[in-house]
Design a protein around this motif. Sequence first.
Motif, mmCIF file in Angstrom:
data_model
loop_
_atom_site.group_PDB
_atom_site.id
_atom_site.type_symbol
_atom_site.label_atom_id
_atom_site.label_comp_id
_atom_site.label_asym_id
_atom_site.label_seq_id
_atom_site.Cartn_x
_atom_site.Cartn_y
_atom_site.Cartn_z
ATOM 1 N N ARG A 73 0.820 -1.212 0.000
ATOM 2 C CA ARG A 73 0.000 0.000 0.000
ATOM 3 C C ARG A 73 0.855 1.263 0.000
ATOM 4 N NH1 ARG A 73 -5.227 -0.282 1.201
ATOM 5 N NH2 ARG A 73 -5.221 1.511 2.576
ATOM 6 N N PHE A 98 -1.336 4.562 -0.929
ATOM 7 C CA PHE A 98 -2.469 4.693 -0.001
ATOM 8 C C PHE A 98 -2.002 4.988 1.421
ATOM 9 C CE2 PHE A 98 -4.294 1.578 -3.154
ATOM 10 C CZ PHE A 98 -4.978 2.557 -3.850
ATOM 11 N N PRO A 136 -1.948 8.513 -5.074
ATOM 12 C CA PRO A 136 -2.080 7.290 -5.884
ATOM 13 C C PRO A 136 -2.402 7.573 -7.351
ATOM 14 C CG PRO A 136 -3.408 7.114 -3.894
ATOM 15 C CD PRO A 136 -2.793 8.470 -3.880
ATOM 16 N N VAL A 141 1.541 3.100 -11.187
ATOM 17 C CA VAL A 141 1.302 1.728 -10.736
ATOM 18 C C VAL A 141 -0.205 1.524 -10.642
ATOM 19 C CG1 VAL A 141 3.425 1.609 -9.407
ATOM 20 C CG2 VAL A 141 1.343 2.334 -8.277
ATOM 21 N N ASN A 142 -0.655 0.312 -10.836
ATOM 22 C CA ASN A 142 -2.061 -0.014 -10.629
ATOM 23 C C ASN A 142 -2.175 -1.245 -9.750
ATOM 24 O OD1 ASN A 142 -2.560 1.365 -13.746
ATOM 25 N ND2 ASN A 142 -3.787 1.982 -12.001
ATOM 26 N N THR A 143 -3.309 -1.356 -9.091
ATOM 27 C CA THR A 143 -3.465 -2.377 -8.068
ATOM 28 C C THR A 143 -4.620 -3.312 -8.376
ATOM 29 O OG1 THR A 143 -2.722 -0.712 -6.493
ATOM 30 C CG2 THR A 143 -3.652 -2.715 -5.568
ATOM 31 N N PHE A 158 -7.064 -5.546 -6.218
ATOM 32 C CA PHE A 158 -7.385 -5.629 -4.799
ATOM 33 C C PHE A 158 -7.841 -7.026 -4.401
ATOM 34 C CE2 PHE A 158 -7.521 -1.225 -5.817
ATOM 35 C CZ PHE A 158 -7.062 -0.591 -4.689
ATOM 36 N N LYS A 189 -10.416 -8.026 -2.637
ATOM 37 C CA LYS A 189 -11.830 -8.335 -2.886
ATOM 38 C C LYS A 189 -12.282 -7.754 -4.219
ATOM 39 C CE LYS A 189 -12.617 -6.898 1.242
ATOM 40 N NZ LYS A 189 -13.403 -6.178 2.254
ATOM 41 N N ALA A 195 -12.863 -5.246 -5.721
ATOM 42 C CA ALA A 195 -13.250 -3.825 -5.702
ATOM 43 C C ALA A 195 -13.727 -3.340 -7.060
ATOM 44 C CB ALA A 195 -12.093 -2.952 -5.186
ATOM 45 N N LEU A 196 -14.583 -4.107 -7.703
ATOM 46 C CA LEU A 196 -15.141 -3.667 -8.982
ATOM 47 C C LEU A 196 -16.248 -2.649 -8.732
ATOM 48 C CD1 LEU A 196 -15.395 -7.072 -10.891
ATOM 49 C CD2 LEU A 196 -13.601 -5.352 -11.027
ATOM 50 N N PHE A 197 -16.514 -1.816 -9.743
ATOM 51 C CA PHE A 197 -17.556 -0.803 -9.609
ATOM 52 C C PHE A 197 -18.895 -1.416 -9.999
ATOM 53 C CE2 PHE A 197 -13.730 1.752 -11.059
ATOM 54 C CZ PHE A 197 -13.294 1.994 -9.763
ATOM 55 N N GLN A 198 -19.751 -1.595 -9.003
ATOM 56 C CA GLN A 198 -21.015 -2.304 -9.221
ATOM 57 C C GLN A 198 -21.946 -1.556 -10.171
ATOM 58 O OE1 GLN A 198 -21.657 -5.347 -7.966
ATOM 59 N NE2 GLN A 198 -19.662 -5.381 -6.975
ATOM 60 N N GLY A 239 -10.221 3.675 -16.362
ATOM 61 C CA GLY A 239 -8.974 4.446 -16.337
ATOM 62 C C GLY A 239 -8.796 5.288 -17.590
ATOM 63 N N ARG A 277 -8.802 -4.284 -15.730
ATOM 64 C CA ARG A 277 -9.019 -2.892 -15.386
ATOM 65 C C ARG A 277 -7.713 -2.223 -14.940
ATOM 66 N NH1 ARG A 277 -12.726 -1.511 -10.249
ATOM 67 N NH2 ARG A 277 -10.886 -2.368 -9.243
ATOM 68 N N ALA A 278 -6.904 -2.996 -14.202
ATOM 69 C CA ALA A 278 -5.652 -2.435 -13.691
ATOM 70 C C ALA A 278 -4.591 -2.321 -14.787
ATOM 71 C CB ALA A 278 -5.133 -3.291 -12.538
ATOM 72 N N SER A 316 -12.045 -0.078 -0.352
ATOM 73 C CA SER A 316 -11.212 -0.508 -1.479
ATOM 74 C C SER A 316 -11.788 -0.033 -2.820
ATOM 75 C CB SER A 316 -11.054 -2.030 -1.472
ATOM 76 O OG SER A 316 -12.269 -2.666 -1.733
ATOM 77 N N ILE A 317 -13.112 0.199 -2.882
ATOM 78 C CA ILE A 317 -13.711 0.718 -4.125
ATOM 79 C C ILE A 317 -13.167 2.126 -4.389
ATOM 80 C CG2 ILE A 317 -15.876 1.451 -5.198
ATOM 81 C CD1 ILE A 317 -16.019 -1.452 -4.937
ATOM 82 N N GLU A 343 -10.396 3.352 -3.125
ATOM 83 C CA GLU A 343 -8.957 3.237 -3.416
ATOM 84 C C GLU A 343 -8.730 2.795 -4.853
ATOM 85 O OE1 GLU A 343 -7.348 0.728 -0.422
ATOM 86 O OE2 GLU A 343 -7.120 2.364 1.020
ATOM 87 N N ALA A 344 -9.580 1.868 -5.337
ATOM 88 C CA ALA A 344 -9.447 1.403 -6.717
ATOM 89 C C ALA A 344 -9.631 2.572 -7.673
ATOM 90 C CB ALA A 344 -10.462 0.307 -7.010
ATOM 91 N N GLN A 388 -9.079 5.781 -7.026
ATOM 92 C CA GLN A 388 -7.893 6.642 -6.940
ATOM 93 C C GLN A 388 -6.733 6.022 -7.702
ATOM 94 O OE1 GLN A 388 -7.515 6.686 -2.676
ATOM 95 N NE2 GLN A 388 -8.465 8.703 -2.507
ATOM 96 N N ASP A 389 -6.614 4.722 -7.541
ATOM 97 C CA ASP A 389 -5.538 3.977 -8.180
ATOM 98 C C ASP A 389 -5.604 4.107 -9.704
ATOM 99 O OD1 ASP A 389 -3.422 1.833 -7.577
ATOM 100 O OD2 ASP A 389 -4.631 0.889 -9.137
ATOM 101 N N LEU A 390 -6.844 4.145 -10.224
ATOM 102 C CA LEU A 390 -7.023 4.201 -11.675
ATOM 103 C C LEU A 390 -6.986 5.633 -12.210
ATOM 104 C CD1 LEU A 390 -9.770 1.484 -11.865
ATOM 105 C CD2 LEU A 390 -7.526 1.315 -12.891
ATOM 106 N N GLY A 391 -6.759 6.591 -11.319
ATOM 107 C CA GLY A 391 -6.560 7.955 -11.796
ATOM 108 C C GLY A 391 -7.562 8.989 -11.326
ATOM 109 N N ILE A 438 -17.855 7.785 -8.661
ATOM 110 C CA ILE A 438 -18.017 6.562 -7.864
ATOM 111 C C ILE A 438 -19.084 6.733 -6.783
ATOM 112 C CG2 ILE A 438 -16.837 4.913 -6.333
ATOM 113 C CD1 ILE A 438 -15.968 4.769 -9.265
ATOM 114 N N LEU A 446 -23.032 5.333 -6.971
ATOM 115 C CA LEU A 446 -23.284 4.196 -6.077
ATOM 116 C C LEU A 446 -24.294 4.540 -4.992
ATOM 117 C CD1 LEU A 446 -19.775 2.534 -5.633
ATOM 118 C CD2 LEU A 446 -21.755 1.592 -6.815
#
Lengths: 365, 274
Positions: free
Chosen positions: A50, A55, A75, A80-82, A84, A86, A88-91, A102, A149-150, B168-169, B171-172, B174-177, B187, B191
């Motif tokens: 992290r 983060f 971040p 870099v991309n992560t 996760f 779980k 952490a997809l966008f529902q 992205g 996605r990452a 984590s959603i 953070e994901a 933020q991670d993606l930009g 987001i 949601l």
Amino acid sequence: MDKSVIVKLENLVVKYDDEMILKGINLDIHDKEFITLLGPSGCGKTTTLRIIAGFIEPNEGNVYFDGKLINKVPPYKRQVNTVFQKYALFQHLNVYENIAFGLRLQKTPDNEVHKRVMEMLEMVNLKNYGAKRVDYLSGGQQQRVAIARALINHPRMLLLDEPLGALDLQLRKEMQIELKKIQQQLGITFIYVTHDQEEALTMSDRIVVMNGGVIDQIGTPQDIYNEPVNAFVAKFIGESNIVSGLMHDDFDVEFAGNRFVCVDKGFGKMTPVDVVIRPEDIKFGPPGENTIDGTVETVTFKGVHYEIIVDCFGTKWKIHSTKSAEPGAFIGMSLTPEDIHIMNKTSHNKVILDTQIEDEGKANE
Amino acid sequence: MNKNSSKFSAFPYVLWVLFFTVIPFLLVIYFTFTSKSTGNLTMENLANASKYFPVLIRSVYLAVIATVICLVIAYPLAFTMSRCSKRTQRLLLLMVMLPMWMNFLLRTYAWVTILDNNGIINNFLSSLGLPKLQLINNRGAVVLGMVYNYLPFMITPLYSIMTKIDKSIIEAAQDLGCNSTNVITKIVLPLSFPGILTGITMTFVPAVSTFVISGLLGGSNCFLIGDLIQQQFLGNEYNLNYGAATSLLLMVVVFISMGIFNSFDNDEMEDSMV
């Protein structure tokens, strides 16, 4: 700094409410390598990841990316991309839009987005799933979406935080091979966090074994498996017998009441050491010269091999062999010099060793 | 077997709905379309009620303003709350719910004593030698009363849906930009959309039909549709049929508003499916 070093971690310290999570981590991560941070839960592996993702900011120490200090870089500005734990997809978005997320942020033109999303869907074997809702996918499919996605932003480095933890064994093995293939195909750095030693051994170019906020050992899977630096590493990577011994001189060690020739040196004369013997390295037969003798206590069939527990006057030894033995038989175990791995004794190791013997004692009852 | 037992366990609620929702609703319709004097079928009540259309518009207008203010206050608060530690979350939620432990009438009366011409604020002002302000018996006071009373109904559904947005959603994203603005717009907002709709419903519906708040804080200057209905049933002009017609009118307005809100929800889903 070495040109091939992409990330350099310098003396990282992280504290939460006076609890030390990381106690000075130093690590060079090379470009295009598959490196695994391996350790039990709470060892600081995820925290380290992290910090690289941005983060967490370390309380002390520095993070360099391509030689530039990036402690304060948020971040979304890091290359870099992560993936996760779980997913952490966008529902609220479908598979296609999750992967395109992205690129959309960078205001990429639609045709370019389409081309790259299709490439990614193909790479993760989800070609016809673009229009699906993410919560209709299985765990394995969701994980593939998370990976795609990452990767679509073409990161210099992909961080993976126990990504296969929620999958069943069969799927996990398939994904391990697939991840390694993707990494080689794209030629980017993967930093992989796991507590699963087998996963680490299968995929990694290098493994970093962490314990209690420090790095115990860094090396190739072979190095780590064959030459663990201490009892913790030996125990964590595969099963092993760990006994106390006395190093008389270079290549000359005494343990379990016998003197053995070994391949290790440089421990000095008459030094107490720990000796690691892998269960699969032990040969057994009738007691003879220079064998460790004991009574067979239990024999368990494990599929590929038998697990045989031998009681040598109070010390339990574990053997993995394709050959079975009779419980109650008195046998002799023989070792070649290459089977014997010598490690320095430290107080830190001793604790683990004691609990291990206790655990095994219980397990055998 | 399973099917039967599940039907059986729903029985008390079915009875409840039958006696306290379905039958009263049918009665409202019955009284709406019958004449008070003759008992014959008539459209007269509805036609009379329509004369009060400006009152209805005023009610909707004030309820919309109150709902928007509630949303603007509640949304950032709910988001902040959902990102706090569990302990702090419990404390903040308690503070949000605390006023609800008191009686609705008392809470509204309390505002009267604060805003009245001889109330706390005006007494304070005159003690400083300042002129008194007209704080009560106007639309502002009614909107204030609505916001005060219905704010928890906006915060709770928003908060409950936002706690479901995993760290984590974010953070994901933020991670993606995503920077912080993008995290909210791309987001958190989509949601939490169902929570916004629930919050709006739970605030708007009671606000549009209130009569206590307008009666106490609005005075004669702020006569709302709720007051009109109340007068028909409890006031001197007792007229069951006319009251029923006004109620039906209000129901239709609420029904249409809810239809509009929910169509937003569907649009949102369709957009994301493309």
